[in-house]
Design a protein around this motif. Structure first.
Motif, PDB file in Angstrom:
ATOM      1  N   GLY A 183       0.596  -1.226   0.087  1.00 46.10           N
ATOM      2  CA  GLY A 183      -0.072  -0.197  -0.006  1.00 46.10           C
ATOM      3  C   GLY A 183       0.727   1.029   0.481  1.00 46.10           C
ATOM      4  N   GLU A 184       1.831   0.773   0.567  1.00 50.22           N
ATOM      5  CA  GLU A 184       3.019   2.722   0.867  1.00 50.22           C
ATOM      6  C   GLU A 184       3.036   2.720  -0.373  1.00 50.22           C
ATOM      7  N   GLY A 186       1.895   2.052  -3.563  1.00 47.34           N
ATOM      8  CA  GLY A 186       1.005   2.314  -4.955  1.00 47.34           C
ATOM      9  C   GLY A 186       0.854   0.940  -5.107  1.00 47.34           C
TER      10      GLY A 186
END
Length: 225
Positions: A183-184, A186
């Motif tokens: 998630g960090e 992307g």
């Protein structure tokens, strides 16, 4: 879609950079003739003729992605043994990155030994399988090394594929850390889930590709007869 449209779609396919994390295994196949029973037990005797080794589990997924022209980085846990070297060699020969395969001293590389006999030298039939593995959770130290390798590999990746066969590598805390790292960065996350009762550890994934049996178990629904 028409056959022509499918051909155009496949012809225009461009593979991305995929990070595959999960349970990397080696499948060993022992082939032979099974023409008689043992004199000391009512079991067939396999007269070995040849053996072959094939990447299994997450390793097989990695090879399929390579066949689709993807750049593949492999992340998982293997033992300090010959099976690990053989598995890495298969993957590297196919063009997969294997730097993310972390070696653990407290567990072997998972190897599935498949024994296949030919009845009357004609009909191949799997007689039985022997699994050489440890399914307890990996240590915190090994988990840290795996997540660190994933953080590096996710830079510039197009997707993270989590291949969970419930072998102790992708325990809940590790899954959550991997999905958070994706998630960090992307990076979307696709999960091939284990046959478990609760998918909470996959929270944040973009897609979970459970089959009917796996989905029913996770939902607490008994499979119809």
């Amino acid at each position: 879609a028409s056959p022509d449209a499918l051909v155009r779609l496949l012809d225009g396919w461009r593979g991305g950079r995929i990070v595959v994390v999960g349970d990397f295994m080696l499948d060993r196949y022992v082939y032979g003739h099974a023409d008689r029973l043992s004199p000391d037990a009512p079991v067939p005797v396999l007269s070995v003729q040849r053996q072959e080794y094939k990447p299994g589990g997450a390793a097989n997924v990695s090879l399929q992605l390579r066949a689709l022209k993807c750049e593949v980085e492999c992340l998982g846990v293997v033992g300090a043994d010959d099976a690990a070297e053989q598995l890495k060699r298969h993957l590297a020969d196919a063009g997969c990155g294997v730097r993310g395969l972390v070696t653990a001293d407290d567990r072997p590389t998972t190897v599935k030994h498949n024994y296949v006999g030919l009845a009357q030298h004609r009909h191949p039939q799997k007689m039985f399988r022997v699994d050489e593995e440890v399914r307890r959770p990996i240590t915190d130290k090994t988990a840290d090394r795996l997540v660190k390798a994933a953080t590096r590999a996710l830079k510039g990746a197009d997707a993270l594929c989590i291949e969970d066969y419930n072998k102790g590598v992708l325990q809940s805390a590790v899954c959550k850390r991997l999905i958070a790292a994706a998630g960090e960065a992307g990076v979307p996350v696709q999960v091939d889930p284990a046959a478990i009762d609760d998918y909470a550890e996959y929270a944040g994934a973009s897609c979970i590709t459970a089959n009917r049996t796996e989905a029913g178990r996770a939902r607490g629904i008994e499979k119809d007869g």
